[in-house]
Design an enzyme around this catalytic site. Structure first.
Site, PDB file in Angstrom:
ATOM      1  N   TRP A 156     -15.552 -27.626 -14.517  1.00  0.00           N
ATOM      2  CA  TRP A 156     -15.324 -27.444 -13.086  1.00  0.00           C
ATOM      3  C   TRP A 156     -14.278 -28.385 -12.518  1.00  0.00           C
ATOM      4  O   TRP A 156     -13.873 -28.233 -11.364  1.00  0.00           O
ATOM      5  CB  TRP A 156     -16.639 -27.674 -12.313  1.00  0.00           C
ATOM      6  N   LYS A 180     -15.679 -17.663 -19.497  1.00  0.00           N
ATOM      7  CA  LYS A 180     -16.798 -18.025 -18.614  1.00  0.00           C
ATOM      8  C   LYS A 180     -16.405 -19.275 -17.841  1.00  0.00           C
ATOM      9  O   LYS A 180     -16.106 -20.312 -18.423  1.00  0.00           O
ATOM     10  CB  LYS A 180     -18.093 -18.299 -19.395  1.00  0.00           C
ATOM     11  N   GLU A 256     -12.287 -29.638 -26.453  1.00  0.00           N
ATOM     12  CA  GLU A 256     -11.659 -30.689 -25.625  1.00  0.00           C
ATOM     13  C   GLU A 256     -12.802 -31.323 -24.833  1.00  0.00           C
ATOM     14  O   GLU A 256     -13.332 -30.701 -23.912  1.00  0.00           O
ATOM     15  CB  GLU A 256     -10.626 -30.073 -24.679  1.00  0.00           C
ATOM     16  N   CYS A 290     -11.508 -36.321 -17.327  1.00  0.00           N
ATOM     17  CA  CYS A 290     -11.884 -36.727 -18.694  1.00  0.00           C
ATOM     18  C   CYS A 290     -11.123 -37.972 -19.144  1.00  0.00           C
ATOM     19  O   CYS A 290     -11.655 -38.781 -19.902  1.00  0.00           O
ATOM     20  CB  CYS A 290     -11.633 -35.579 -19.655  1.00  0.00           C
ATOM     21  N   GLU A 384     -19.896 -41.733 -20.488  1.00  0.00           N
ATOM     22  CA  GLU A 384     -18.945 -41.228 -19.496  1.00  0.00           C
ATOM     23  C   GLU A 384     -19.658 -41.095 -18.144  1.00  0.00           C
ATOM     24  O   GLU A 384     -20.655 -40.392 -18.029  1.00  0.00           O
ATOM     25  CB  GLU A 384     -18.445 -39.852 -19.960  1.00  0.00           C
TER      26      GLU A 384
END
Ligand code: NAD
Length: 485
Positions: A156, A180, A256, A290, A384
């Protein structure tokens, strides 16, 4: 309401299968919520297993004709789509802001998405193999061919860019696609479906589903009719997809995944530039990137100067309505993400020292936050966070800085700030990361260079010169001459 310009009734919410918009077979819907006001802006149709089956069947039926169409003809569709994206810039910007809350003035995504489709409209020609006369009486060839139906599963945080990054090379290579989108940000993908219809793509070549990881995502990952899957998202989901692939048909997987970017700042660096760049890296998109440099290692001799400059940049951000052109810092994407960040804020306060920011206690906003002196084994250093939260620690030797930077299961991006070229090369070589920035940091990238992760940050590479190969497989053809050659 600042986003009144968006006609909510005009937002497409249905699934896109075989070039037609339709409701979900289960009639289930899910809400899209504007993170700034927490208002529901759309009720989106949620794909079920039957919808996944239908989309894969449509893509399989469309595959032979799309594969055999050839690069030139496929390129016409991609070029048309690129133009339509540019014409839709403002609509796409508003939809993206409504879903994720990034300040609208920071929307550059349509230009990049259009560039991807334009580039891959021609890049299909570079799908080339080899020819060999090395075996007596043979002409042997290798050719590159599409997989068939590929599933694209996207996150997102940059929905439109992720859509284009994967869709353009997948189609240029001759695959047909089921994409998707993320349940948090499905609206620009559905808008793209309208543009795909307008561009006149043949039915079934592109199918777009909205829905959750379960059931839609996992049904794609274990589908026997899907031959390749390109995934961007968390390392935890990536692992599940690899398992689902192995347990079904060993579909080709490209991953990824997440990151925990370290930045190392040496005493000879341009400290002001290092502070400005590293703060932007972790603040942009409210830290939901990221590659955001969430760990900074600064040499002890310049720590005070660096941290002071860093905190000044952080203090200057303007939190507020993402549709307001003066806002530079938006809310976190949703309550789940906000609560998750608060958990890490608590860990940081327990394990280290909070020296700037913290929970804004205002909607879903988290202020750009600095922790210092956090132990390397703290969850704040190892996991993270995906929020505007940075840990700044010091080091005294180059070896120590490298060891700390590499003390992570992630390896997506790393950066080093120094004016010493020998040290820059030495440290770049030593860092476990798919990309290393020297005197620059994320989100700096180079479109033509490879992007991807070392270690648990992923497998495979994306980029203008690299993505096509992720959607092609090599076949060897051995041609034996009837008479001596
Ligand atoms: P996520 O893993 O929660 O979800 C990503 C996508 O996977 C969504 O579409 C989701 O519905 C789907 N999904 C969830 N469970 C699934 C399952 N079991 N099977 C198949 N699909 C499933 O990630 P997110 O929260 O959407 O995105 C944030 C993550 O993405 C962060 O970890 C970030 O680092 C990473 N990311 C990586 C890159 C990169 O290029 N390396 C770029 C952007 C984001």
């Amino acid at each position: 309401m600042a986003y009144a310009a968006v006609d909510l009734k005009s937002i497409e919410t249905r699934l896109f299968v075989n070039n037609e918009f339709r409701p979900s077979s289960s009639n289930k819907t899910f809400e899209v919520v504007y993170p700034y006001t927490k208002e529901v802006v759309a009720q989106v149709q949620e794909a079920d297993i039957k919808d996944v089956d239908d989309a894969v069947a449509a893509a399989n039926a469309a595959f032979p004709a799309w594969r055999d169409l050839g690069t030139e003809q496929r390129g016409h569709y991609l070029r048309k789509l690129s133009q339509l994206i540019l014409e839709s810039n403002d609509d796409l910007a508003k939809l993206e802001t409504l879903c994720i809350g990034r300040p609208i003035t920071q929307f550059f995504d349509a230009g990049l998405a259009a560039e991807y489709f334009r580039y891959f409209a021609d890049a299909g020609w570079s799908a080339q193999g080899t020819a060999s006369l090395n075996t007596p009486d043979h002409l042997n060839l290798t050719v590159k061919q599409p997989f068939g139906v590929v599933a694209l599963i996207i996150p997102w945080n940059f929905p439109l860019i992720m859509f284009a990054l994967k869709m353009a090379p997948a189609l240029a290579a001759g695959n047909t696609v089921v994409l998707k989108s993320s349940e948090k940000a499905p609206l620009t993908s559905l808008y793209m479906a309208k543009l795909i219809q307008k561009a006149g793509f043949p039915p079934g070549v592109v199918n777009i589903l909205s829905g959750h990881g379960d059931p839609a995502g996992s049904a794609l990952a274990s589908h026997m009719g899907v031959r390749g899957i390109s995934f961007t998202g968390s390392s935890a989901t990536g692992r599940k997809i690899q398992v689902a692939s192995a347990k079904s048909n060993m579909k080709h997987v490209h991953m990824e995944l997440g990151g925990k970017t370290p930045a190392i700042v040496f005493p000879d660096a341009d400290v002001a530039s290092a502070a400005a760049q590293t703060q932007f890296s972790i603040q942009f998109n409210s830290g939901q990137i990221c590659v955001a440099n969430s760990r900074i290692y600064v040499h002890e001799s310049i720590a005070e100067q660096f941290i002071k400059s860093f905190r000044e940049h952080f203090a200057a951000v303007k939190m507020g309505d993402p549709m307001d052109p003066t806002t530079t810092h938006g809310p976190q994407v949703d309550m789940i993400q906000y609560e998750r960040i608060k958990e890490y804020l608590a860990i940081g306060e327990k394990d280290g020292k909070l020296t700037a920011g913290g929970d804004a206690k205002d909607g879903l906003f988290v202020r750009p936050t600095v922790f210092e002196d956090v132990p390397e084994d703290s969850r704040l250093m190892q996991e993270e966070v995906f929020g505007p939260v940075v840990a700044i620690n010091t080091f005294s030797t180059e070896e120590e800085a490298i060891a700390k930077a590499n003390n992570s299961e992630f390896g997506l991006y790393a950066s080093v700030f120094t004016k010493d070229i020998d040290r820059a090369v030495r440290v770049s070589k030593a860092l476990d990361a798919g990309t290393v920035g020297v005197n620059c940091t994320s989100p700096t990238g180079a479109k033509d260079c490879a992007f991807g992760g070392f270690k648990s940050s992923g497998t495979g590479r994306e980029g203008l010169l690299h993505s096509l190969d992720s959607f092609l497989e090599i076949k060897t053809i051995l041609i034996k001459a009837v008479a001596r050659l």
